[in-house]
Write a protein that holds these residues in place. Structure first.
Motif, PDB file in Angstrom:
ATOM      1  N   VAL A  15       0.845  -1.187   0.000  1.00 49.99           N
ATOM      2  CA  VAL A  15       0.000   0.000   0.000  1.00 49.99           C
ATOM      3  C   VAL A  15       0.882   1.238   0.000  1.00 49.99           C
ATOM      4  CG1 VAL A  15      -1.855   1.191   1.237  1.00 49.99           C
ATOM      5  CG2 VAL A  15      -1.672  -1.296   1.391  1.00 49.99           C
ATOM      6  N   PHE A  16       0.589   2.170  -0.890  1.00 51.57           N
ATOM      7  CA  PHE A  16       1.231   3.494  -0.854  1.00 51.57           C
ATOM      8  C   PHE A  16       0.143   4.501  -0.516  1.00 51.57           C
ATOM      9  CE2 PHE A  16       3.915   1.310  -4.135  1.00 51.57           C
ATOM     10  CZ  PHE A  16       5.111   1.316  -3.427  1.00 51.57           C
ATOM     11  N   GLY A  17       0.109   4.967   0.730  1.00 47.29           N
ATOM     12  CA  GLY A  17      -0.958   5.888   1.127  1.00 47.29           C
ATOM     13  C   GLY A  17      -2.309   5.199   0.981  1.00 47.29           C
ATOM     14  N   ARG A  20      -3.676   0.896  -3.062  1.00 44.88           N
ATOM     15  CA  ARG A  20      -3.276  -0.511  -2.920  1.00 44.88           C
ATOM     16  C   ARG A  20      -2.611  -0.952  -4.223  1.00 44.88           C
ATOM     17  NH1 ARG A  20      -5.484  -2.719   1.664  1.00 44.88           N
ATOM     18  NH2 ARG A  20      -5.268  -4.856   0.965  1.00 44.88           N
ATOM     19  N   ALA A  21      -1.320  -0.639  -4.316  1.00 46.85           N
ATOM     20  CA  ALA A  21      -0.586  -0.875  -5.564  1.00 46.85           C
ATOM     21  C   ALA A  21      -0.526  -2.361  -5.895  1.00 46.85           C
ATOM     22  CB  ALA A  21       0.825  -0.313  -5.444  1.00 46.85           C
ATOM     23  N   VAL A  22      -0.356  -3.193  -4.856  1.00 40.02           N
ATOM     24  CA  VAL A  22      -0.426  -4.645  -5.002  1.00 40.02           C
ATOM     25  C   VAL A  22      -1.473  -5.095  -4.003  1.00 40.02           C
ATOM     26  CG1 VAL A  22       0.847  -6.818  -4.787  1.00 40.02           C
ATOM     27  CG2 VAL A  22       1.965  -4.814  -5.772  1.00 40.02           C
ATOM     28  N   GLY A  39       0.910  -6.697 -17.628  1.00 42.18           N
ATOM     29  CA  GLY A  39      -0.071  -5.732 -17.139  1.00 42.18           C
ATOM     30  C   GLY A  39       0.232  -4.348 -17.651  1.00 42.18           C
ATOM     31  N   PRO A  40      -0.775  -3.486 -17.668  1.00 43.19           N
ATOM     32  CA  PRO A  40      -0.585  -2.131 -18.172  1.00 43.19           C
ATOM     33  C   PRO A  40       0.202  -1.257 -17.196  1.00 43.19           C
ATOM     34  CG  PRO A  40      -2.825  -2.399 -17.353  1.00 43.19           C
ATOM     35  CD  PRO A  40      -2.159  -3.737 -17.228  1.00 43.19           C
ATOM     36  N   ASN A  41       0.455  -0.020 -17.553  1.00 43.21           N
ATOM     37  CA  ASN A  41       1.138   0.942 -16.679  1.00 43.21           C
ATOM     38  C   ASN A  41       0.422   1.015 -15.339  1.00 43.21           C
ATOM     39  OD1 ASN A  41       1.754   3.066 -19.461  1.00 43.21           O
ATOM     40  ND2 ASN A  41       3.320   2.094 -18.228  1.00 43.21           N
ATOM     41  N   GLY A  42       1.227   0.968 -14.278  1.00 44.73           N
ATOM     42  CA  GLY A  42       0.649   1.156 -12.954  1.00 44.73           C
ATOM     43  C   GLY A  42      -0.080  -0.061 -12.400  1.00 44.73           C
ATOM     44  N   ALA A  43       0.039  -1.197 -13.073  1.00 43.66           N
ATOM     45  CA  ALA A  43      -0.679  -2.405 -12.639  1.00 43.66           C
ATOM     46  C   ALA A  43      -0.132  -2.958 -11.326  1.00 43.66           C
ATOM     47  CB  ALA A  43      -0.596  -3.478 -13.717  1.00 43.66           C
ATOM     48  N   GLY A  44       1.146  -2.673 -11.048  1.00 38.65           N
ATOM     49  CA  GLY A  44       1.762  -3.191  -9.821  1.00 38.65           C
ATOM     50  C   GLY A  44       2.896  -4.174 -10.098  1.00 38.65           C
ATOM     51  N   LYS A  45       3.364  -4.211 -11.317  1.00 33.40           N
ATOM     52  CA  LYS A  45       4.412  -5.167 -11.694  1.00 33.40           C
ATOM     53  C   LYS A  45       5.725  -4.884 -10.974  1.00 33.40           C
ATOM     54  CE  LYS A  45       4.184  -4.040 -16.101  1.00 33.40           C
ATOM     55  NZ  LYS A  45       3.162  -2.975 -16.014  1.00 33.40           N
ATOM     56  N   THR A  46       6.216  -3.645 -11.106  1.00 37.52           N
ATOM     57  CA  THR A  46       7.502  -3.300 -10.490  1.00 37.52           C
ATOM     58  C   THR A  46       7.421  -3.437  -8.978  1.00 37.52           C
ATOM     59  OG1 THR A  46       8.080  -1.828 -12.319  1.00 37.52           O
ATOM     60  CG2 THR A  46       9.218  -1.458 -10.226  1.00 37.52           C
ATOM     61  N   THR A  47       6.319  -3.014  -8.406  1.00 39.58           N
ATOM     62  CA  THR A  47       6.154  -3.107  -6.955  1.00 39.58           C
ATOM     63  C   THR A  47       6.216  -4.564  -6.506  1.00 39.58           C
ATOM     64  OG1 THR A  47       4.789  -1.117  -7.045  1.00 39.58           O
ATOM     65  CG2 THR A  47       4.657  -2.421  -5.034  1.00 39.58           C
ATOM     66  N   ASP A 162      12.579  -6.641 -15.330  1.00 37.51           N
ATOM     67  CA  ASP A 162      11.433  -5.741 -15.274  1.00 37.51           C
ATOM     68  C   ASP A 162      11.373  -4.934 -16.569  1.00 37.51           C
ATOM     69  OD1 ASP A 162       9.238  -4.391 -14.343  1.00 37.51           O
ATOM     70  OD2 ASP A 162      10.340  -3.144 -12.904  1.00 37.51           O
ATOM     71  N   GLU A 163      10.429  -5.292 -17.411  1.00 36.73           N
ATOM     72  CA  GLU A 163      10.247  -4.648 -18.718  1.00 36.73           C
ATOM     73  C   GLU A 163      11.562  -4.499 -19.480  1.00 36.73           C
ATOM     74  OE1 GLU A 163       7.546  -1.427 -19.023  1.00 36.73           O
ATOM     75  OE2 GLU A 163       6.425  -1.999 -17.235  1.00 36.73           O
ATOM     76  N   PRO A 164      12.195  -5.637 -19.787  1.00 36.89           N
ATOM     77  CA  PRO A 164      13.533  -5.558 -20.382  1.00 36.89           C
ATOM     78  C   PRO A 164      13.563  -4.981 -21.791  1.00 36.89           C
ATOM     79  CG  PRO A 164      12.752  -7.813 -20.416  1.00 36.89           C
ATOM     80  CD  PRO A 164      11.747  -7.027 -19.616  1.00 36.89           C
ATOM     81  N   THR A 194       6.185  -7.426 -18.349  1.00 35.35           N
ATOM     82  CA  THR A 194       6.098  -6.808 -19.661  1.00 35.35           C
ATOM     83  C   THR A 194       4.716  -6.202 -19.872  1.00 35.35           C
ATOM     84  OG1 THR A 194       6.371  -7.188 -22.046  1.00 35.35           O
ATOM     85  CG2 THR A 194       5.450  -9.000 -20.772  1.00 35.35           C
ATOM     86  N   GLN A 195       4.673  -5.199 -20.734  1.00 38.30           N
ATOM     87  CA  GLN A 195       3.375  -4.665 -21.169  1.00 38.30           C
ATOM     88  C   GLN A 195       3.040  -5.238 -22.531  1.00 38.30           C
ATOM     89  OE1 GLN A 195       2.985  -0.422 -21.090  1.00 38.30           O
ATOM     90  NE2 GLN A 195       4.665  -0.197 -19.657  1.00 38.30           N
ATOM     91  N   TYR A 196       3.985  -6.020 -23.083  1.00 36.57           N
ATOM     92  CA  TYR A 196       3.807  -6.486 -24.454  1.00 36.57           C
ATOM     93  C   TYR A 196       3.331  -7.916 -24.488  1.00 36.57           C
ATOM     94  CZ  TYR A 196       6.766  -2.463 -25.434  1.00 36.57           C
ATOM     95  OH  TYR A 196       7.308  -1.212 -25.494  1.00 36.57           O
TER      96      TYR A 196
HETATM   97  N1  ATP Z   1       7.420   4.442  -4.218  1.00 36.67           N
HETATM   98  C1  ATP Z   1       6.145   4.674  -4.513  1.00 36.67           C
HETATM   99  N2  ATP Z   1       5.424   5.592  -3.816  1.00 36.67           N
HETATM  100  C2  ATP Z   1       4.118   5.808  -4.093  1.00 36.67           C
HETATM  101  N3  ATP Z   1       3.428   5.163  -5.049  1.00 36.67           N
HETATM  102  C3  ATP Z   1       4.083   4.252  -5.785  1.00 36.67           C
HETATM  103  C4  ATP Z   1       5.467   3.964  -5.555  1.00 36.67           C
HETATM  104  N4  ATP Z   1       5.835   3.007  -6.427  1.00 36.67           N
HETATM  105  C5  ATP Z   1       4.747   2.715  -7.178  1.00 36.67           C
HETATM  106  N5  ATP Z   1       3.687   3.459  -6.786  1.00 36.67           N
HETATM  107  C6  ATP Z   1       2.323   3.371  -7.327  1.00 36.67           C
HETATM  108  O1  ATP Z   1       1.922   2.022  -7.273  1.00 36.67           O
HETATM  109  C7  ATP Z   1       1.192   1.651  -8.437  1.00 36.67           C
HETATM  110  C8  ATP Z   1       1.874   0.490  -9.125  1.00 36.67           C
HETATM  111  O2  ATP Z   1       3.113   0.938  -9.642  1.00 36.67           O
HETATM  112  P1  ATP Z   1       4.154  -0.024 -10.339  1.00 36.67           P
HETATM  113  O3  ATP Z   1       5.367   0.770 -10.596  1.00 36.67           O
HETATM  114  O4  ATP Z   1       4.290  -1.269  -9.551  1.00 36.67           O
HETATM  115  O5  ATP Z   1       3.407  -0.349 -11.704  1.00 36.67           O
HETATM  116  P2  ATP Z   1       3.966  -1.117 -12.990  1.00 36.67           P
HETATM  117  O6  ATP Z   1       2.998  -2.204 -13.266  1.00 36.67           O
HETATM  118  O7  ATP Z   1       5.381  -1.472 -12.808  1.00 36.67           O
HETATM  119  O8  ATP Z   1       3.802  -0.006 -14.128  1.00 36.67           O
HETATM  120  P3  ATP Z   1       4.743   0.357 -15.395  1.00 36.67           P
HETATM  121  O9  ATP Z   1       4.325  -0.558 -16.484  1.00 36.67           O
HETATM  122  O10 ATP Z   1       4.370   1.770 -15.682  1.00 36.67           O
HETATM  123  O11 ATP Z   1       6.161   0.187 -14.975  1.00 36.67           O
HETATM  124  C9  ATP Z   1       1.090   2.905  -9.279  1.00 36.67           C
HETATM  125  O12 ATP Z   1      -0.151   3.500  -9.002  1.00 36.67           O
HETATM  126  C10 ATP Z   1       2.239   3.763  -8.777  1.00 36.67           C
HETATM  127  O13 ATP Z   1       1.947   5.115  -8.938  1.00 36.67           O
END
Ligand code: ATP
Ligand code: MG
Length: 323
Positions: A15-17, A20-22, A39-47, A162-164, A194-196
């Motif tokens: 959770v960020f604030g 619920r990113a994941v 997943g698309p941008n912001g889906a929670g992959k990197t997190t 991560d999105e190589p 990946t987004q692809y």
């Molecule tokens: N350090 C952080 N502080 C606050 N919010 C964050 C942080 N890292 C990620 N988020 C938020 O968490 C959500 C998921 O982000 P994440 O980077 O995991 O997405 P992603 O699937 O990797 O997207 P992308 O394809 O754009 O890389 C987004 O809404 C993002 O804004």
């Protein structure tokens, strides 16, 4: 807990604030394979990846890497994984060789061993000629390759990519794909975000589709395609004059919209196996039989599987409807 799993998560949360990113992610990644997280941008992959790589602390749920808890046994996890981030880690001002030698030294290699490993990887990744150039002068594709090289100086048991290939041209993308295949052939398990869709299709044995922090589908490519259950049947008639009648018969037989192709003898209809006992092939056969019964001659017929693109759109559509 199964030992043949490289990754196992249950109800993983970050959770960020208010965000619920994941949001309760369950993953089971078998060892020795490429597992795609799509997943698309912001889906929670990197997190998700950052939590699995012990760089970020989960707020809920559990995550194990080779059976070790990412929080309680972080050191054990760290010793077996490597991460190539969406935002890379090599030093821009150093050359390719200098970067790899430095990192290899930090990993405990002797100077000659570090030099040898660096040269080996630069050669394998097609960077021999660029080895003495500063990384800031590398193209995007070269940059991505040196990042991956840096992450496999010591062959990791699990590599997070991560999105190589985001932003790479098709040729560079293919080079990275070949590298990923080579890494897996050496026994490393790869978690690839990946987004692809075509990238997941090319590389991954299993795929989790995530959206808004949740896994909305999981399976092999075949399973995902089958779960959406739709394909398209393409028909060519002997006579263009029979097309209006064929359109009517097909629509009735399939209960689906029929699209008239620019070619005056061709039609396309969606075959949706999901809402019926019958599979797509059986439905298509039924439609053909109905056309024959109505005296319509079909010259040519093809049943296509849906692409992962169609799967993804169908999944995200479904979710939209449910919400
Ligand atoms: N350090 C952080 N502080 C606050 N919010 C964050 C942080 N890292 C990620 N988020 C938020 O968490 C959500 C998921 O982000 P994440 O980077 O995991 O997405 P992603 O699937 O990797 O997207 P992308 O394809 O754009 O890389 C987004 O809404 C993002 O804004
Ligand atoms: Mg990301």
């Amino acid at each position: 807990m199964s030992t043949d799993l490289a990754i196992e998560t249950t109800g993983l949360v970050k959770v960020f604030g208010e965000n619920r990113a994941v949001d309760g992610v369950d993953l089971r990644v078998p060892t020795g394979t490429v597992y795609g997280v799509l997943g698309p941008n912001g889906a929670g992959k990197t997190t998700t990846v950052r939590m699995l790589a012990t760089l970020l602390r989960p707020d809920g749920g559990e995550a194990r890497v080779f059976g070790k808890d990412v929080q309680r046994d972080a050191d054990a996890v760290r010793s077996r994984v490597s991460l190539t981030g969406q935002y890379a880690s090599v030093d821009e001002d150093l050359t390719g060789t200098e970067n790899l030698v430095l990192l290899a030294r930090l990993l405990g290699h002797s100077k000659p061993a570090a030099r040898e490993r660096a040269a080996q990887l630069l050669e394998a990744f097609g960077l021999r000629e660029a080895s003495d150039k500063q990384v800031k002068n590398y193209s995007g594709g070269m940059r991505r390759r040196i990042d991956i090289a840096a992450s496999i100086l010591n062959t990791p048991d699990l590599l997070f990519l991560d999105e190589p290939t985001t932003g790479l041209d098709p040729r560079s993308r293919n080079q990275v794909w070949d590298i990923v295949r080579a890494v897996v052939a050496q026994g490393t398990t790869v978690l690839l975000t990946t987004q692809y869709l075509d990238e997941a299709d090319q590389l991954a044995s299993r795929i989790a589709v995530i959206d808004h922090g949740k896994v909305i589908a999981e399976g092999t490519k075949g399973e995902l395609k089958a779960s959406v259950g739709s394909g398209a049947v393409h028909l060519r008639l002997r006579e263009a004059g029979q097309r209006p009648e064929a359109e009517r018969v097909l629509a009735a037989a399939l209960g689906a919209e029929v699209v008239l192709d620019p070619d005056p003898v061709a039609l396309t209809a969606r075959v949706d196996g999901s809402g019926s006992d019958r599979g797509a092939a059986e439905q298509a056969a039924h439609a053909l039989a109905e056309l024959a019964r109505n005296g319509i001659t079909v010259d040519n017929f093809a049943l296509g599987q849906p692409s992962l693109d169609e799967v993804f759109l169908a999944l995200t559509d479904k979710k939209g409807e449910a919400a």
